[in-house]
Design a protein around this motif. Structure first.
Motif, PDB file in Angstrom:
ATOM      1  N   ALA A 236       4.771  55.129  -6.474  1.00 35.51           N
ATOM      2  CA  ALA A 236       3.516  54.304  -5.964  1.00 35.51           C
ATOM      3  C   ALA A 236       3.196  54.070  -7.492  1.00 35.51           C
ATOM      4  O   ALA A 236       2.783  53.192  -7.708  1.00 35.51           O
ATOM      5  N   GLN A 237       2.746  55.993  -8.053  1.00 35.98           N
ATOM      6  CA  GLN A 237       2.082  55.674  -8.554  1.00 35.98           C
ATOM      7  C   GLN A 237       3.281  55.427 -10.246  1.00 35.98           C
ATOM      8  O   GLN A 237       4.454  56.215 -10.054  1.00 35.98           O
ATOM      9  N   LEU A 254       6.061  43.425  -6.267  1.00 31.99           N
ATOM     10  CA  LEU A 254       5.152  43.853  -4.923  1.00 31.99           C
ATOM     11  C   LEU A 254       4.392  42.421  -4.330  1.00 31.99           C
ATOM     12  O   LEU A 254       3.993  42.615  -3.232  1.00 31.99           O
ATOM     13  N   VAL A 260       6.670  47.124  -0.489  1.00 27.70           N
ATOM     14  CA  VAL A 260       6.031  47.877   0.796  1.00 27.70           C
ATOM     15  C   VAL A 260       5.276  49.067   0.671  1.00 27.70           C
ATOM     16  O   VAL A 260       5.678  49.638   0.577  1.00 27.70           O
ATOM     17  N   PRO A 261       3.607  49.184   1.238  1.00 25.26           N
ATOM     18  CA  PRO A 261       3.517  50.466   1.146  1.00 25.26           C
ATOM     19  C   PRO A 261       4.035  51.081   2.561  1.00 25.26           C
ATOM     20  O   PRO A 261       4.948  50.559   3.312  1.00 25.26           O
ATOM     21  N   ASP A 264       2.364  56.014   3.467  1.00 26.36           N
ATOM     22  CA  ASP A 264       1.898  56.745   2.071  1.00 26.36           C
ATOM     23  C   ASP A 264       1.624  56.710   1.016  1.00 26.36           C
ATOM     24  O   ASP A 264       2.363  55.497   1.229  1.00 26.36           O
ATOM     25  N   ASN A 265       0.265  56.752   1.020  1.00 15.72           N
ATOM     26  CA  ASN A 265      -0.224  56.237  -0.597  1.00 15.72           C
ATOM     27  C   ASN A 265       0.245  56.848  -1.410  1.00 15.72           C
ATOM     28  O   ASN A 265       0.377  56.341  -3.050  1.00 15.72           O
ATOM     29  N   LYS A 266       1.850  57.310  -1.620  1.00 17.41           N
ATOM     30  CA  LYS A 266       2.569  58.334  -2.640  1.00 17.41           C
ATOM     31  C   LYS A 266       3.938  56.983  -3.210  1.00 17.41           C
ATOM     32  O   LYS A 266       4.467  57.627  -3.732  1.00 17.41           O
ATOM     33  N   LEU A 268       6.319  53.833  -1.887  1.00 17.98           N
ATOM     34  CA  LEU A 268       6.125  52.175  -1.857  1.00 17.98           C
ATOM     35  C   LEU A 268       8.291  52.096  -0.451  1.00 17.98           C
ATOM     36  O   LEU A 268       9.262  53.193  -1.220  1.00 17.98           O
ATOM     37  N   ARG A 269       8.417  51.471  -0.403  1.00 22.24           N
ATOM     38  CA  ARG A 269       9.492  51.259   0.690  1.00 22.24           C
ATOM     39  C   ARG A 269      10.092  49.573   0.329  1.00 22.24           C
ATOM     40  O   ARG A 269       9.174  49.047   0.056  1.00 22.24           O
TER      41      ARG A 269
END
Length: 320
Positions: A236-237, A254, A260-261, A264-266, A268-269
């Motif tokens: 994600a980052q 996105l 998409v999330p 886990d905020n770390k 993306l799927r």
């Protein structure tokens, strides 16, 4: 590999006839498949007057106006329309300030002049749905009118016409109808215009994995693209090496709902397959920064790098 192997026996060649009207590639070009019911004619915007004067332009048909998307390099903006006389619609759009974006126009008509207004509206509706489902270009049509006003036999005829259009457009530089990982003209779409089912990886197709920096992505080669498969996990980052072009590509994925999330905020799927021009482009989106796809994508079975796998495959004459 022999020419009679199963990999090639299911694919049949097609004859394509291209005609450079004024003898140059920058002028009007017509295209048709060997035994075909339709003809396409394409021109740059500067050559639009010559296209409008062609016989094809006085027939009923559909047309696409295409130009670069200023918000995302590499993506195209597309307007789809139809008309009893396509020339009048093209002339109108050329003077319309809201259509300043287009740099090329392509029209498709019947060679035997059998297309009617209803056929044109049906094809317009189906092409708009296909472009939206494929996710390769941004539609600028203000409305997307569904059209079902044809009897079943004529719908079947128009679907065959659409098959031909799906082959002709990529040859002319408009690869905007096929979903990621699908062959142009392959039976991969539903008649209603929905996204096609996600293609599965067959036993003969190589699967590659990317697991750097906590990611878990799977990908495969498909036609002329490298496709990251739905369900893959990306960072994600973004890392400091993430260039502006890569940031824009991730932001667009996105915005389109392809990334998409993942809960886990770390991470993306990937909610759908996503096509890239190269393994490095795919790896960069997954990692969130520039990285060598040849070095970090690995064959799921043998563990060798994608770069080594390619070398061996080319050295073996293309054997899988």
């Amino acid at each position: 590999m022999s020419e009679t192997s199963p990999q090639f026996s299911s694919r049949r060649g097609r004859t394509l006839k291209l005609y450079l009207v004024d003898g140059t590639p920058s002028g009007v070009i017509t295209a048709e498949l060997g035994v075909s019911s339709v003809r396409a004619a394409v021109a740059s915007r500067t050559a639009l007057p010559e296209l409008i004067r062609r016989e094809e332009a006085i027939r009923t048909g559909i047309y696409l106006l295409v130009g670069p998307d200023p918000d995302l390099p590499g993506r195209q903006l597309v307007y789809v329309g139809e008309g009893d006389q396509v020339r009048s619609r093209l002339a109108y759009h050329d003077s319309d300030e809201e259509k300043d974006f287009f740099t090329r126009a392509v029209l498709v008509v019947s060679k035997d002049e059998n297309l009617t207004k209803a056929h044109g509206r049906y094809l317009e509706s189906r092409i708009i749905a296909s472009i939206r489902g494929a996710g390769r270009a941004k539609l600028v049509n203000s409305t997307e009118p569904p059209f079902k006003g044809l009897p079943e036999p004529e719908i079947a005829d128009m679907e065959r016409v659409l098959d031909e259009i799906e082959i002709l457009l990529p040859v002319l530089g408009f690869d905007i109808l096929r979903p990621a990982g699908h062959e142009a003209g392959a039976p991969n779409r539903h008649e209603g215009g929905d996204k096609a089912d996600t293609p599965t990886v067959s036993n003969q197709e190589a699967l590659f994995i990317f697991t750097e920096s906590g990611t878990d992505a799977k990908a495969r080669e498909a036609t002329d693209e490298f496709v990251v498969l739905a369900g893959s996990l990306a960072r994600a980052q973004e890392v400091p090496s993430c260039g502006e072009g890569l940031k824009r590509r991730r932001a667009q994925l996105l915005a389109d709902g392809v990334l998409v999330p993942a809960g886990d905020n770390k991470l993306l799927r990937f909610s759908a397959d996503a096509a890239f021009d190269s393994p490095s482009g795919a790896a960069g989106v997954v990692r969130g920064g520039n990285v060598s796809g040849n070095r970090y994508w690995r064959h799921a079975t043998t563990g060798e790098t994608y770069g080594d796998w390619r070398k061996h495959r080319i050295g073996d004459g293309g054997a899988a």
